[in-house]
Design an enzyme around this catalytic site. Structure first.
Site, mmCIF file in Angstrom:
data_model
loop_
_atom_site.group_PDB
_atom_site.id
_atom_site.type_symbol
_atom_site.label_atom_id
_atom_site.label_comp_id
_atom_site.label_asym_id
_atom_site.label_seq_id
_atom_site.Cartn_x
_atom_site.Cartn_y
_atom_site.Cartn_z
ATOM 1 N N ASP A 115 5.049 7.894 -1.882
ATOM 2 C CA ASP A 115 5.192 6.512 -2.342
ATOM 3 C C ASP A 115 6.570 6.206 -2.909
ATOM 4 O O ASP A 115 6.782 5.148 -3.508
ATOM 5 C CB ASP A 115 4.136 6.224 -3.415
ATOM 6 N N GLU A 166 10.594 0.365 -7.570
ATOM 7 C CA GLU A 166 10.389 -0.533 -8.695
ATOM 8 C C GLU A 166 9.466 0.071 -9.751
ATOM 9 O O GLU A 166 9.592 -0.228 -10.944
ATOM 10 C CB GLU A 166 9.808 -1.856 -8.212
ATOM 11 N N HIS A 218 -1.340 -4.324 -9.613
ATOM 12 C CA HIS A 218 -0.296 -4.561 -10.608
ATOM 13 C C HIS A 218 -0.229 -6.050 -10.952
ATOM 14 O O HIS A 218 -0.671 -6.890 -10.165
ATOM 15 C CB HIS A 218 1.084 -4.157 -10.058
ATOM 16 N N ILE A 254 0.074 0.469 2.281
ATOM 17 C CA ILE A 254 0.018 1.406 1.150
ATOM 18 C C ILE A 254 0.286 0.648 -0.160
ATOM 19 O O ILE A 254 0.973 1.127 -1.059
ATOM 20 C CB ILE A 254 0.970 2.607 1.332
ATOM 21 N N CYS A 286 8.286 -4.328 -4.764
ATOM 22 C CA CYS A 286 8.090 -2.890 -4.974
ATOM 23 C C CYS A 286 9.238 -2.064 -4.393
ATOM 24 O O CYS A 286 9.503 -0.943 -4.852
ATOM 25 C CB CYS A 286 6.804 -2.408 -4.299
#
Length: 254
Positions: free
Chosen positions: A60, A65, A162, A243, A249
């Site tokens: 990932d 971020e 998030h 994902i 991000c």
């Protein structure tokens, strides 16, 4: 104005990334091309882009971020709530040392917090309390901000990963909101534009130096942003969506 942007190339191991999306495995070659386009869009907005190499051991890690929050006064290295991502922190510190003096690089040492839960509005930061960010992490973050004359507000996050999965600040008091964040009192001072449920993914737009990067394939959202007077740049992030990633991000902007 954002002068600098840091991105990290996706790794082939991204197919093993954390996901709740149920959209299938990412196509790595297509993800690379989309990443190229993302970099080009940032450069079109006038930012200088630093490209970090892929890290195969961290699937990932293209989502830079989450491992740092960069402010005009300091960089804060986070403590990701996803254990598999914790090791990424050391590598982002190396990159940020090129832009911040050591004394202005701060560290979260209590609780957990991820950058995807942090929304900057000038010198004030809204922080989502989510599955990845907890009260202790928020309090540690808030104390660091106070050292530099900045402030923070905690916002409960219930139905999404998030905070910035569901709400996004553009500029000039304008806010995009979807789902649980539409009409939320904590954001009542903003000029809110609700995003249609079927386009909720596109709430994660990205304001960069007067232009707005909008996920491709969401015409209602793109039109809403254009109707506010912004020039838009459509970017395809379909492979990152698989994902649980969106436009914000993929970069650190400062």
């Amino acid at each position: 104005m954002f002068r600098n942007v840091i991105v990290r190339r996706p790794s082939r191991s991204m197919i093993e990334g954390i996901t709740t999306a149920d959209l299938g495995l990412p196509d790595y070659d297509l993800a690379l091309r989309q990443h190229d386009q993302y970099i080009q869009a940032m450069e079109a907005c006038g930012a200088k882009v630093t490209v970090l190499p892929a890290m195969e051991e961290y699937p990932d890690s293209c989502f830079v971020e989450d491992v740092a929050v960069v402010t005009p006064k300091c960089a804060i290295i986070t403590n990701p709530g996803a254990p598999s991502r914790n090791g990424e922190k050391a590598y982002i510190v190396e990159a940020l040392r090129a832009f911040y003096p050591e004394e202005n690089i701060e560290y979260i040492t209590e609780g957990t917090i991820e950058g995807g839960d942090v929304m900057m509005v000038g010198d004030h930061y809204y922080v989502g309390l989510s599955r990845r960010t907890n009260e202790a992490g928020f309090e540690n973050f808030r104390r660091i901000l106070e050292k530099y004359g900045m402030t923070a507000t905690a916002v409960p996050v219930r139905g999404v990963l998030h905070l910035k999965t569901g709400v996004d600040y553009l500029s000039d008091n304008r806010l995009l909101a979807a789902g649980e964040f539409i009409g939320q009192p904590v954001f009542s001072q903003f000029d809110e534009t609700p995003i249609a449920p079927e386009e909720a993914y596109a709430v994660n737009c990205l304001f960069v130096n007067g232009k707005v990067l909008v996920p491709a394939g969401f015409p209602k959202t793109e039109k809403a942003v254009r109707d506010m007077g912004y020039e838009t740049i459509q970017i395809d992030t379909s492979e990152y969506r698989k994902i649980d990633g969106g436009p914000s991000c993929l970069s650190l902007r400062f």
